[in-house]
Write a protein that holds these residues in place. Structure first.
Motif: not given
Length: 397
Positions: A160-166
């Motif tokens: 799981i990779l978490l970004g600011d938007q996605w």
């Protein structure tokens, strides 16, 4: 370090590791952040069966305050948008086209929120599948994974990779789906159908026992793990509904009443169609009806209820009348009828279906192969192409 069984926790906090990439920082103004793993580069293998105690992950109880990471940075990391890698800039709808990079993965094809694309790990070369979701609600989509223990017949989340938007959820790559396979074979002999459908039942029984209703069950939801097409797994849990723990839901008990109408027209149960506004139905029993449609289609090569017009299709489903070819064994016919009963209370549960004598019957496949059907009859029974047929479209009442 706790033994990894993260999906049973309501909150999973991922430690981050900052990869300093000047080019990415210059283009996006952020460092590239990702889940740190003790496995092969780029993998945390969260859904793998067995203990995975070497992943860097903290499991915190609901309401607990996040602890600082190993290097002092807060948890819940932010991750930049995919970096164009010889590809166009994102379009107005937030999509990337061609090849882009996120963390240690190359995303191949159109990166569209809510859809899937291929992902290649830049170091190991391993191929995965990436699904992109809004970072604000990805935990809701993962709720069923939180509830379930890892299972061989359910596709695990690998990273799981978490970004600011996605949020970028990476799954193990799979082979052909069961719908395409049945369509290419026209129909399956009983011995093969029993072996594959048994794996489907095992996955569903595992979910039902943990209070997870799958809702949108259909052939296409199950994919092959191997090139020999012998092992199946449920591709995704994103349409599943997690029941409350109150009332003894665990171990298959308690109240499983649902009120939403969610599924595929060809597989929807008659009680869902007949339930009015505010009415409820049994989620598990509705899943079992869908399994009956799957088994019928695997054995016969067509849906038990078909019509190009939705209204006519739903009328046939409400009546619940279907025919079975004479070439099927009596035990196969019995199991299909036991799943496709109009009264939800009369349908077998997933565990009861697994105990049906059909799975113990020897050499049942020869009955279908020697049934004496004409070639034209078999062609007429082909499973429709779901890309152009109402039977494969999503149903929302």
């Amino acid at each position: 370090m706790e033994s990894l069984c993260p999906w049973r926790s309501a909150e999973v906090h991922f430690r981050r590791h900052v990869h300093h990439n000047p080019q990415q920082q210059q283009q996006h103004g952020v460092a590239c952040l990702r889940v740190q793993s003790g496995h092969a580069p780029g993998r945390s293998r969260l859904g793998k069966q067995g203990s995975e105690s070497d992943s860097h992950l903290d499991v915190a109880p609901p309401g607990a305050q996040p602890a600082p990471g190993r290097t002092g940075e807060p948890l819940s990391p932010g991750l930049g948008s995919p970096t164009p890698h010889g590809a166009e800039s994102p379009t107005a709808d937030g999509c990337w086209h061609g090849v882009s990079r996120i963390g240690e993965y190359l995303l191949v094809g159109n990166v569209i929120p809510g859809h899937t694309c291929r992902a290649l790990h830049t170091l190991s070369g391993e191929e995965l599948v990436c699904k992109v979701y809004d970072v604000r609600n990805y935990r809701d989509l993962m709720e069923a994974h939180y509830r379930l223990a890892p299972h061989r017949n359910i596709n695990p989340v690998a990273d799981i990779l978490l970004g600011d938007q996605w949020a970028y959820l990476l799954y193990e790559a799979s082979r052909e789906d069961l719908h395409a396979y049945v369509r290419s074979c026209r129909h399956l002999p009983e011995d093969e159908a029993a072996r594959l459908f048994g794996q489907v039942l095992v996955a569903v029984a595992h979910c039902h026992a943990a209070g997870v209703v799958l809702r949108d069950l259909k052939l296409r939801k199950f994919v092959f793990r191997d090139t020999f097409r012998t092992e199946l797994k449920l591709e995704s849990l994103e349409d599943a509904f997690v029941l409350s723990d109150d009332g003894g839901i665990k171990d298959g008990g308690g109240d499983d009443s649902l009120s939403d109408k969610h599924g595929c027209p060809a597989y929807v149960s008659p009680e869902i169609l007949s339930t009015g506004t505010g009415g409820t139905y049994s989620g598990r029993a509705a899943d079992m009806w869908s399994l009956g449609v799957m088994l019928y289609t695997m054995l016969v090569g067509r849906y038990p209820f078909q019509d190009a017009e939705p209204a006519a299709l739903f009328h046939k489903i409400r009546r619940g009348q279907f025919t079975l070819p004479e070439g099927l064994s009596s035990r196969a016919r019995c199991l299909v009828r036991s799943l496709l009963r109009r009264d939800p209370a009369e349908r077998l549960s997933a565990q009861q279906a697994l105990e049906h004598p059909w799975f113990q019957e020897a050499n049942v496949g020869t009955l279908v192969r020697t049934s004496g059907q004409r070639e034209q009859d078999i062609v007429d029974q082909l499973v429709p192409d779901i890309n152009s047929d109402i039977m494969g479209q999503a149903f929302y009442g």
